[in-house]
Structures are given as structure tokens and as C-alpha cells.
Design a protein around this motif. Structure first.
Motif, PDB file in Angstrom:
ATOM      1  N   UNK A 213       0.820  -1.211   0.000  1.00  0.00           N
ATOM      2  CA  UNK A 213       0.000   0.000   0.000  1.00  0.00           C
ATOM      3  C   UNK A 213       0.853   1.260   0.000  1.00  0.00           C
ATOM      4  N   UNK A 214       0.556   2.230  -0.864  1.00  0.00           N
ATOM      5  CA  UNK A 214       1.184   3.553  -0.738  1.00  0.00           C
ATOM      6  C   UNK A 214       0.825   4.145   0.622  1.00  0.00           C
ATOM      7  N   UNK A 215       1.775   4.791   1.283  1.00  0.00           N
ATOM      8  CA  UNK A 215       1.530   5.222   2.649  1.00  0.00           C
ATOM      9  C   UNK A 215       0.398   6.242   2.736  1.00  0.00           C
ATOM     10  N   UNK A 216       0.235   7.091   1.739  1.00  0.00           N
ATOM     11  CA  UNK A 216      -0.850   8.073   1.799  1.00  0.00           C
ATOM     12  C   UNK A 216      -2.216   7.395   1.673  1.00  0.00           C
ATOM     13  N   UNK A 217      -2.290   6.333   0.893  1.00  0.00           N
ATOM     14  CA  UNK A 217      -3.531   5.552   0.818  1.00  0.00           C
ATOM     15  C   UNK A 217      -3.868   4.964   2.173  1.00  0.00           C
ATOM     16  N   UNK A 218      -2.862   4.398   2.830  1.00  0.00           N
ATOM     17  CA  UNK A 218      -3.060   3.807   4.154  1.00  0.00           C
ATOM     18  C   UNK A 218      -3.484   4.863   5.171  1.00  0.00           C
ATOM     19  N   UNK A 219      -2.786   5.988   5.191  1.00  0.00           N
ATOM     20  CA  UNK A 219      -3.110   7.049   6.159  1.00  0.00           C
ATOM     21  C   UNK A 219      -4.519   7.579   5.926  1.00  0.00           C
ATOM     22  N   UNK A 220      -4.873   7.827   4.664  1.00  0.00           N
ATOM     23  CA  UNK A 220      -6.217   8.333   4.360  1.00  0.00           C
ATOM     24  C   UNK A 220      -7.290   7.352   4.803  1.00  0.00           C
ATOM     25  N   UNK A 221      -7.062   6.065   4.545  1.00  0.00           N
ATOM     26  CA  UNK A 221      -8.028   5.040   4.928  1.00  0.00           C
ATOM     27  C   UNK A 221      -8.206   5.005   6.446  1.00  0.00           C
ATOM     28  N   UNK A 222      -7.098   5.073   7.181  1.00  0.00           N
ATOM     29  CA  UNK A 222      -7.174   5.041   8.641  1.00  0.00           C
ATOM     30  C   UNK A 222      -7.839   6.297   9.202  1.00  0.00           C
ATOM     31  N   UNK A 223      -7.551   7.448   8.632  1.00  0.00           N
ATOM     32  CA  UNK A 223      -8.141   8.697   9.140  1.00  0.00           C
ATOM     33  C   UNK A 223      -9.663   8.685   9.017  1.00  0.00           C
ATOM     34  N   UNK A 224     -10.168   7.998   8.025  1.00  0.00           N
ATOM     35  CA  UNK A 224     -11.615   7.929   7.846  1.00  0.00           C
ATOM     36  C   UNK A 224     -12.261   6.887   8.753  1.00  0.00           C
ATOM     37  N   UNK A 225     -11.431   6.145   9.495  1.00  0.00           N
ATOM     38  CA  UNK A 225     -11.951   5.065  10.338  1.00  0.00           C
ATOM     39  C   UNK A 225     -11.347   5.149  11.736  1.00  0.00           C
ATOM     40  N   UNK A 226     -11.776   6.109  12.528  1.00  0.00           N
ATOM     41  CA  UNK A 226     -11.228   6.251  13.883  1.00  0.00           C
ATOM     42  C   UNK A 226     -11.432   5.011  14.741  1.00  0.00           C
ATOM     43  N   UNK A 227     -12.472   4.228  14.438  1.00  0.00           N
ATOM     44  CA  UNK A 227     -12.697   3.015  15.222  1.00  0.00           C
ATOM     45  C   UNK A 227     -11.599   1.983  14.970  1.00  0.00           C
ATOM     46  N   UNK A 228     -11.011   1.995  13.760  1.00  0.00           N
ATOM     47  CA  UNK A 228      -9.889   1.104  13.469  1.00  0.00           C
ATOM     48  C   UNK A 228      -8.618   1.623  14.152  1.00  0.00           C
ATOM     49  N   UNK A 229      -8.366   2.915  14.031  1.00  0.00           N
ATOM     50  CA  UNK A 229      -7.197   3.505  14.695  1.00  0.00           C
ATOM     51  C   UNK A 229      -7.234   3.249  16.194  1.00  0.00           C
ATOM     52  N   UNK A 230      -8.443   3.228  16.746  1.00  0.00           N
ATOM     53  CA  UNK A 230      -8.587   3.030  18.178  1.00  0.00           C
ATOM     54  C   UNK A 230      -8.254   1.635  18.653  1.00  0.00           C
ATOM     55  N   UNK A 231      -8.135   0.684  17.732  1.00  0.00           N
ATOM     56  CA  UNK A 231      -7.848  -0.695  18.125  1.00  0.00           C
ATOM     57  C   UNK A 231      -6.516  -0.815  18.866  1.00  0.00           C
ATOM     58  N   UNK A 232      -5.531   0.002  18.463  1.00  0.00           N
ATOM     59  CA  UNK A 232      -4.227  -0.085  19.123  1.00  0.00           C
ATOM     60  C   UNK A 232      -3.710   1.271  19.595  1.00  0.00           C
ATOM     61  N   UNK A 233      -4.588   2.272  19.672  1.00  0.00           N
ATOM     62  CA  UNK A 233      -4.154   3.614  20.067  1.00  0.00           C
ATOM     63  C   UNK A 233      -3.569   3.637  21.479  1.00  0.00           C
ATOM     64  N   UNK A 234      -3.960   2.679  22.312  1.00  0.00           N
ATOM     65  CA  UNK A 234      -3.503   2.636  23.700  1.00  0.00           C
ATOM     66  C   UNK A 234      -2.153   1.932  23.858  1.00  0.00           C
ATOM     67  N   UNK A 235      -1.662   1.287  22.812  1.00  0.00           N
ATOM     68  CA  UNK A 235      -0.431   0.496  22.937  1.00  0.00           C
ATOM     69  C   UNK A 235       0.762   1.431  23.112  1.00  0.00           C
ATOM     70  N   UNK A 236       1.532   1.173  24.139  1.00  0.00           N
ATOM     71  CA  UNK A 236       2.702   2.006  24.429  1.00  0.00           C
ATOM     72  C   UNK A 236       3.933   1.421  23.752  1.00  0.00           C
ATOM     73  N   UNK A 237       4.639   2.260  23.017  1.00  0.00           N
ATOM     74  CA  UNK A 237       5.884   1.835  22.411  1.00  0.00           C
ATOM     75  C   UNK A 237       6.957   1.771  23.490  1.00  0.00           C
ATOM     76  N   UNK A 238       7.697   0.687  23.530  1.00  0.00           N
ATOM     77  CA  UNK A 238       8.755   0.562  24.511  1.00  0.00           C
ATOM     78  C   UNK A 238       9.831   1.628  24.309  1.00  0.00           C
TER      79      UNK A 238
END
Length: 243
Positions: A213-238
Motif C-alpha cells: 500500500x502507498x503510505x498516503x492511501x493507508x493514512x487516508x483510509x485510517x483517518x476515515x476510520x477512527x474506530x480502526x485507529x482506536x484498536x491499538x491507540x492505547x499500545x505504548x511503544x517501549x
């Protein structure tokens, strides 16, 4: 300038063991990374750097299936693995990949290699010095001299993270960061937890696994789906020091 891609991969993971060989859209997660690296058409060679642990026999078997070279070295001293790969080789730089980033964009890989080759005397290039890409899409390249200096001087967690010593203690090494728009550094598409897996699987289920996937396609798709972004929004990067 010749650049070799090195993919660090192992079955051991404190949060998600075996993640690199999980099946995603018809291929392994490692297979996704190898495909993106190859499709970029910017590397002179590609090697998977795994460990000598018995569990990583499975990684070697997958490398054979994918037709990609491999090297086996220490478990936690990943910097030594990279240095061992470079011994006897003629490439002047390494593009570092981690095998838990299946949604890499070949265009970003190609652009990073092009810029690194075009800037004389550059020792390190990364899209992550200032985070503008989703975590899991970053590309970094380190010159042979900078990698060898890190191998000679780095201790502790820097040996796990391979390049962190280079950008935290650059000395005379020239660093260059690449930034992208739209800014999407808050998004996460790397694979460390089951919640990351749910997001990445959703992306592949909806957008397909037959192409990178082109990264802008991926970013645009995710921005339109906050419920998908929320699936891992709480995950803390070590943090680096937690390696």
C-alpha cells in the motif's frame, strides 16, 4: 553506492511470540517485509539476520521458501548480527528493516535510498528522526563507517537497537531526516501486540494483500476510520532502554 538491506527477525518476542511468521493475507509477516524491500528496486542485496536459537530454525525455513539469504547470530546483540553480515561484503551502507512492519511502502524505501546515494558524506538517514510517518513505515540507512563505529563503541540497549548509538552519539557522522505530509506520527501499524494484529489484519482484510500500500492511501483510509485507529491507540511503544 551499494546498499544491502538487512531484516532483523526472530521468533522470540516478549509481547507477541512468533509474530514474524504469522500468516497475513496469504503470506507471512516476514514475507510482507521481504516483498516490500524487493519491490522498491533500490537495494543491491537483501539478508535476513536471525538468531542461533532453535526456535529460529523456522525463520530460516521461511527464508529458504522466500528465496532470501539469511545469517544467524546472537539473540539480543542485534548490532553484532548486522556487523557479522557486513564482514566480507562490499556494500557501503545498510538499510535496516525489522520483520514486524508488514505495511512498508516500497516508494519510501526507494526514495530513502535515492537521497542517501545523492548526498555526499552522509552517514545516517531516517524518516524517524522527526516522526511524521505512522510507526511501522519508517526507513533508515546507516553507512558502513558509522555502523562499524557503533559496533566498536556501543554498549547496553544500543546493541539491541542497532542504530540508536549512531543518532544519539553521532560524533562527526552526518545525519539527515526525511519528513512527510500529511503528518501521521500518531498512527501505529507496527506489530508488537494482539491489538496491533487486529488493526493490521483489518487493513489487509479491507484493502487486500495482493499489493504493497502507498503510505498516503493507508493514512487516508485510517483517518476515515477512527474506530480502526482506536484498536491499538492505547499500545505504548517501549523506550529504547527497555530493550
Amino acid at each position: 553506492m551499494r546498499i544491502v538491506g538487512i531484516v532483523q527477525a526472530r521468533m522470540g518476542s516478549t509481547r507477541l511470540p512468533g509474530k514474524v511468521l504469522r500468516e497475513l493475507g496469504g503470506r507471512s509477516v516476514l514475507g510482507w517485509v521481504v516483498r516490500a524491500a524487493r519491490e522498491a528496486g533500490a537495494l543491491d542485496d537483501l539478508v535476513v539476520a536471525t538468531t542461533t536459537e532453535t526456535a529460529d530454525d523456522a525463520v530460516v525455513a521461511e527464508c529458504r521458501r522466500l528465496g532470501v539469504a539469511w545469517h544467524r547470530g546472537p539473540v539480543d546483540d542485534v548490532l553484532t548480527r548486522f556487523a557479522q553480515v557486513m564482514r566480507g561484503r562490499h556494500e557501503e551502507a545498510v538499510m535496516r528493516f525489522t520483520a514486524d512492519c508488514p505495511l512498508l511502502d516500497p516508494a519510501l524505501i526507494r526514495e530513502a535510498a535515492m537521497v542517501f546515494r545523492a548526498v555526499p558524506g552522509l552517514g545516517y538517514l531516517s524518516t524517524g528522526l522527526e516522526r511524521t510517518l505512522p510507526r511501522g513505515l519508517d526507513v533508515e540507512i546507516v553507512g558502513r563507517a558509522a555502523l562499524e563505529r557503533a559496533d566498536a563503541e556501543a554498549t547496553g540497549f544500543h546493541r539491541t537497537h542497532v542504530t540508536s548509538y549512531v543518532y544519539e552519539h553521532p560524533g562527526d557522522t552526518r545525519l539527515l531526516g526525511l519528513a512527510y505530509r500529511p503528518v501521521a506520527g500518531d498512527l501505529r501499524v507496527t506489530l508488537d501486540t494482539e491489538d496491533d494484529w487486529r488493526l493490521i489484519s483489518r487493513v489487509v482484510d479491507e484493502l487486500g494483500g495482493d499489493r504493497c500500500l502507498p503510505f498516503r492511501t493507508l493514512v487516508s483510509w485510517l483517518r476515515l476510520r477512527p474506530e480502526v485507529c482506536g484498536l491499538n491507540a492505547h499500545v505504548r511503544q517501549k523506550e529504547l532502554q527497555e530493550a
